[in-house]
Design a protein around this motif. Structure first.
Motif, mmCIF file in Angstrom:
data_model
loop_
_atom_site.group_PDB
_atom_site.id
_atom_site.type_symbol
_atom_site.label_atom_id
_atom_site.label_comp_id
_atom_site.label_asym_id
_atom_site.label_seq_id
_atom_site.Cartn_x
_atom_site.Cartn_y
_atom_site.Cartn_z
ATOM 1 N N LEU A 115 -26.489 2.794 -35.046
ATOM 2 C CA LEU A 115 -25.059 2.809 -35.341
ATOM 3 C C LEU A 115 -24.279 3.495 -34.221
ATOM 4 O O LEU A 115 -23.192 3.045 -33.846
ATOM 5 N N LEU A 116 -24.825 4.587 -33.687
ATOM 6 C CA LEU A 116 -24.152 5.278 -32.584
ATOM 7 C C LEU A 116 -24.099 4.392 -31.338
ATOM 8 O O LEU A 116 -23.087 4.353 -30.633
ATOM 9 N N ALA A 117 -25.198 3.671 -31.051
ATOM 10 C CA ALA A 117 -25.223 2.796 -29.886
ATOM 11 C C ALA A 117 -24.212 1.662 -30.032
ATOM 12 O O ALA A 117 -23.494 1.322 -29.081
ATOM 13 N N ALA A 138 -16.469 1.502 -25.727
ATOM 14 C CA ALA A 138 -16.411 1.299 -24.281
ATOM 15 C C ALA A 138 -15.996 -0.114 -23.911
ATOM 16 O O ALA A 138 -15.619 -0.363 -22.764
ATOM 17 N N GLY A 139 -16.067 -1.065 -24.855
ATOM 18 C CA GLY A 139 -15.731 -2.444 -24.551
ATOM 19 C C GLY A 139 -16.718 -3.075 -23.590
ATOM 20 O O GLY A 139 -16.322 -3.785 -22.657
ATOM 21 N N GLU A 140 -18.028 -2.827 -23.814
ATOM 22 C CA GLU A 140 -19.067 -3.327 -22.931
ATOM 23 C C GLU A 140 -19.925 -4.370 -23.640
ATOM 24 O O GLU A 140 -20.209 -4.250 -24.846
ATOM 25 N N VAL A 141 -20.330 -5.393 -22.900
ATOM 26 C CA VAL A 141 -21.199 -6.434 -23.451
ATOM 27 C C VAL A 141 -22.492 -5.790 -23.935
ATOM 28 O O VAL A 141 -23.084 -4.943 -23.247
ATOM 29 N N LEU A 142 -22.927 -6.193 -25.116
ATOM 30 C CA LEU A 142 -24.099 -5.607 -25.747
ATOM 31 C C LEU A 142 -25.211 -6.644 -25.835
ATOM 32 O O LEU A 142 -24.976 -7.803 -26.207
ATOM 33 N N ARG A 143 -26.427 -6.241 -25.466
ATOM 34 C CA ARG A 143 -27.608 -7.082 -25.619
ATOM 35 C C ARG A 143 -28.502 -6.455 -26.671
ATOM 36 O O ARG A 143 -28.703 -5.240 -26.682
ATOM 37 N N PHE A 144 -29.041 -7.271 -27.565
ATOM 38 C CA PHE A 144 -29.931 -6.718 -28.593
ATOM 39 C C PHE A 144 -30.859 -7.801 -29.135
ATOM 40 O O PHE A 144 -30.541 -8.999 -29.118
ATOM 41 N N GLY A 145 -32.023 -7.350 -29.599
ATOM 42 C CA GLY A 145 -32.908 -8.225 -30.337
ATOM 43 C C GLY A 145 -32.451 -8.267 -31.779
ATOM 44 O O GLY A 145 -32.059 -7.238 -32.348
ATOM 45 N N ALA A 176 -41.279 -12.236 -30.644
ATOM 46 C CA ALA A 176 -40.278 -11.177 -30.562
ATOM 47 C C ALA A 176 -38.914 -11.750 -30.927
ATOM 48 O O ALA A 176 -38.637 -12.924 -30.673
ATOM 49 N N PRO A 177 -38.072 -10.947 -31.572
ATOM 50 C CA PRO A 177 -36.740 -11.463 -31.951
ATOM 51 C C PRO A 177 -35.960 -11.892 -30.724
ATOM 52 O O PRO A 177 -36.062 -11.274 -29.660
ATOM 53 N N PRO A 178 -35.173 -12.970 -30.838
ATOM 54 C CA PRO A 178 -34.400 -13.448 -29.687
ATOM 55 C C PRO A 178 -33.343 -12.426 -29.277
ATOM 56 O O PRO A 178 -32.833 -11.665 -30.099
ATOM 57 N N VAL A 179 -33.023 -12.433 -27.997
ATOM 58 C CA VAL A 179 -32.019 -11.517 -27.473
ATOM 59 C C VAL A 179 -30.647 -12.173 -27.571
ATOM 60 O O VAL A 179 -30.460 -13.318 -27.147
ATOM 61 N N ARG A 180 -29.729 -11.463 -28.167
ATOM 62 C CA ARG A 180 -28.357 -11.960 -28.295
ATOM 63 C C ARG A 180 -27.475 -11.188 -27.331
ATOM 64 O O ARG A 180 -27.681 -9.998 -27.063
ATOM 65 N N ARG A 181 -26.441 -11.877 -26.829
ATOM 66 C CA ARG A 181 -25.443 -11.255 -25.948
ATOM 67 C C ARG A 181 -24.082 -11.406 -26.602
ATOM 68 O O ARG A 181 -23.636 -12.533 -26.882
ATOM 69 N N GLU A 214 -31.810 -4.428 -32.634
ATOM 70 C CA GLU A 214 -32.570 -3.554 -31.737
ATOM 71 C C GLU A 214 -31.850 -3.540 -30.388
ATOM 72 O O GLU A 214 -32.045 -4.443 -29.568
ATOM 73 N N PRO A 215 -30.981 -2.570 -30.144
ATOM 74 C CA PRO A 215 -30.195 -2.564 -28.903
ATOM 75 C C PRO A 215 -31.080 -2.516 -27.660
ATOM 76 O O PRO A 215 -32.131 -1.873 -27.645
ATOM 77 N N ARG A 216 -30.645 -3.224 -26.625
ATOM 78 C CA ARG A 216 -31.327 -3.206 -25.326
ATOM 79 C C ARG A 216 -30.418 -2.490 -24.331
ATOM 80 O O ARG A 216 -29.194 -2.602 -24.393
ATOM 81 N N THR A 217 -31.041 -1.795 -23.410
ATOM 82 C CA THR A 217 -30.294 -1.091 -22.376
ATOM 83 C C THR A 217 -30.645 -1.685 -21.022
ATOM 84 O O THR A 217 -31.760 -2.196 -20.831
ATOM 85 N N PRO A 218 -29.749 -1.598 -20.070
ATOM 86 C CA PRO A 218 -28.392 -1.048 -20.200
ATOM 87 C C PRO A 218 -27.441 -2.068 -20.822
ATOM 88 O O PRO A 218 -27.795 -3.234 -20.963
ATOM 89 N N THR A 219 -26.266 -1.593 -21.167
ATOM 90 C CA THR A 219 -25.236 -2.509 -21.655
ATOM 91 C C THR A 219 -24.671 -3.304 -20.482
ATOM 92 O O THR A 219 -24.893 -2.972 -19.315
#
Length: 331
Positions: A143-145, A152-159, A174-179, A213-218
């Motif tokens: 939730l914090l991520a 920050a208004g940054e594109v987020l990548r996550f499974g 593995a779960p697909p990565v969404r942008r 599942e957030p991926r880094t970096p944003t």
């Protein structure tokens, strides 16, 4: 005039409530003179609170944040509000129930006896529905991520795990990565969701936070978009109702029930109930399907007259056949 200690607590509470306070407005709220406000501000500074003055047409004060900020004080109403929030935190779906309980214990220990007795009198229990599987809890770190990416208004990548993910060790993919371009973090029905613009699908999507599942970096920053209709709450409500338009169910019908409007209105969510003669009422209600709407209206167990549309009348006919067949079956 309140005693100095009570007035200092009230002044501190006001300074915490908003960033900037004109001196004249503080004096008015505290019912004292501007000179008394200045003296009280000096007392707070002596106690270690970083109260700074700012210049302007009116001039005023603000409470700066910093590592040297002493423990904040709470007035009675704030203490009650904090207790209610912490004791019901487990029902928010944020996975912070244990942390909230420890926080409440810590806060209670530093409260004066008068406030401890008051908050101890608050007996609040969040009751879960029996027979219903517990809702998955969202990880507070997730939730914090998500919240940070929104801010920050940054594109987020996550499974993103599917609704029925394979058990561990089953060798599932593995779960697909969404942008996405994250727009808002919302809570609905005890779950947390991320409202975002899906860059690959070029459409708005609502994602369950407990499956992310957030991926880094944003990714890079993006210009903000506006959700359809401009209201996030209305947009989310419409999507959960199965509608593309804000605030509208995909199926909406009108009936007359042989029941007083007062008895029906308390059980109708977001519909319209009007008197239609003695012991009768007109109801306009929506649902995600015509069969669901007919079943919802049938629960009142009174005679029903369908005003329209024809789809609702057909749904009642289908349900009537099914119910008649079910009633005729042998045990």
């Amino acid at each position: 005039m309140p005693k100095t200690s009570a007035r200092l607590l009230a002044l501190l509470s006001l300074l915490q409530a908003r960033r900037d306070w004109p001196g004249a407005l503080l004096a008015e709220r505290l019912e004292v003179s501007p000179r008394t406000v200045r003296r009280d501000v000096d007392r707070l500074r002596e106690l270690g609170y970083p109260v700074v003055a700012f210049k302007g047409p009116e001039g005023g004060y603000r409470l700066d944040a910093g590592a040297s900020l002493p423990p904040l004080l709470f007035d009675d109403d704030q203490a009650v509000a904090l207790t209610v929030a912490l004791r019901t935190a487990a029902a928010t779906g944020a996975g912070i129930g244990e942390s909230a309980a420890r926080a409440l214990t810590t806060v209670r220990q530093v409260m004066p006896a008068r406030l401890r007795h008051r908050v101890d009198a608050l007996r609040i229990t969040a009751v879960e529905r029996t027979g219903v599987p517990p809702r998955p809890q969202a990880d507070p770190r997730v939730l914090l991520a998500l919240s940070s990416a929104v801010h920050a208004g940054e594109v987020l990548r996550f499974g993103y795990s599917p609704a029925y993910a394979p058990a561990a060790g089953d060798g599932g993919d593995a779960p697909p990565v969404r942008r996405v371009e994250p727009h808002r973090l919302v809570t609905w029905g005890g779950r947390w969701y991320l409202v975002a613009w899906d860059l690959d699908r070029e459409d708005w999507r609502i994602f369950r936070a407990d499956r992310i599942e957030p991926r880094t970096p944003t990714g890079p920053r993006f210009p903000p978009r506006e959700v359809p209709g401009g209201d996030v709450a209305a947009f989310v409500a419409a999507r959960f109702q199965g509608s593309e338009g804000p605030g509208a169910w995909p199926c909406r019908g009108e009936v007359i029930l042989d029941a007083p409007a007062g008895e029906v209105a308390v059980h109708v969510r977001d519909g319209i109930v009007e008197e239609d003669g003695p012991g009768r009422c007109r109801v306009v209600l929506g649902a995600w399907s015509w069969a669901g709407l007919a079943a919802d209206l049938g629960r009142f167990d009174v005679d029903i007259e369908v005003v329209g549309p024809a789809e609702l009348r057909d749904a009642f006919a289908r349900l009537a056949r099914r119910y008649a067949a079910a009633a005729s079956e042998a045990p």
